[in-house]
Design a protein around this motif. Sequence first.
Motif: not given
Lengths: 307, 196
Positions: B20-22, B12, B16-17, A283-286, A280, A16
Amino acid sequence: MPKNISKRTRPPAPLPRSNSDPSLKNRGRAFAFLFAASLLLAPPAVHALEVPDKPSGYVNDYAGLLTASTRQELENALSDFDKNTSTQILVALFPSLEGEALEDFTQRLIERWRPGSGENPNGVILAVFKNDRAVRIEVGYGLEGALPDALAFQIIHQEILPAFAGGDFDGGVARGAAAIMRATRGEYTAAPKKDPFQAHAPAAFFLFILAMMLPPLGYALIIGYCMFVLGPGPGFITGVAISFVLFIFHRLLSKMNGGQTFSGRPPRYWSGTGGGFGGGSGSGGGFSGGGFTGGHAGGGGGASGRW
Amino acid sequence: MRKALPLFFAVFAIFFFAGFYFSGMYNGLVRAEENVKKAWSQVENVYQRRLDLIPNLVETVKGYAAHEKNTFTEVTQARSKAAGTLTADVINDPDKFAQFQAAQNAMSSALSRLLAVVEAYPNLKANQNFLTLQAQLEGTENRIAVERGRYNEAAQAFNVRLKQFPTNLIGGMFGFHAKEYFKADAAASAAPKVQF
């Protein structure tokens, strides 16, 4: 907009942090600025004496203290020792510390050279500094049982320093190395080197089957697995590449079977967010390399001496 | 209804993203904190190692210099005090951390004084047991220096990550604390120097 084109043929969505979303862009800029500012907190240390890259030989005489024959004999002995026990003993002779602290430098040295192998490397470095008249045995984590500080201290003071005091560097280094070999012999046996690909074969097989039967889930898991093994960046790219190849393969297979056509109804598992899952997950380096710890080579174990 | 559908999907997708990001940010913080805890446990190990050497050292010196009672008492007391401050929650609390550092510095000072006492007894200095202990002590002081440096690095990595935007929003919410750093001791009490 035709419904069946949108989700099916799009490759997995990228991270993202992309150029399209303006709010993420601003956040990205702020993040980048703060990150750059944070680097100022830890300026790279400037050292007078730089640690050389890991050498190919066991005996590295940067100060020209040893005779050629001693160097050769020692090189052979240490090389054989490594083959027989997988323990790597490296010898390094430097002209001068150039103002560096002894233990500081040898610590950086062992971290750079990482003698031995494994998570607790079974290696030792015997370092001599001619102008500073200092010698240190730096012991890797893996050998702390076999070569404790007290023993390293004894080796330095009983085997090495007496010879050095008399100017006999060949003898001192040879006896020191021999003593270290005696101490660490039997601690490790050489294990056959494992083929890295073999370790991943069962997982790869499972993931391949999954990718053929449930493509979106399979691709997502492949990407996740690659990121786990190779790290987030290269892993993601490799995972996407592998998924793409499998996707092409899958389509070719379908066409050959004459089974699924792409006319009106997309197959069941293509529906909804099926295609989006593969992206998905990144994302975010999860997701990133799993439990890989710092992996330092040594903890400052060993002993020093001056002559 | 059909016009609202793309909007619904967009919202949505954003949530959703964002989720994931957080979650990625949170996981990053968790990982960084575990690194700090691991580095800290290494620090505790090496300080404990030093504490374990003390009784043996005191006994050996007593064998030659039994009347130096003050020094022995001082060392033993400093040791007990230092042992009491070695806990895991020290890194989150500035006061406890300062106490910890003070106790360890006091230990170093007491050790220096003990070794200074030894200087006057050449037989003791030549004693094999004592030499072994000294070698171990020297090794331990070096290890302490190494592990402290590594802990500071891990703590810095965590603190930078915690304080940056937008991670700091998550950090506050979930109760992450900034970690304390080891500071160089400005006073004269450096690591006990072993001279020959």
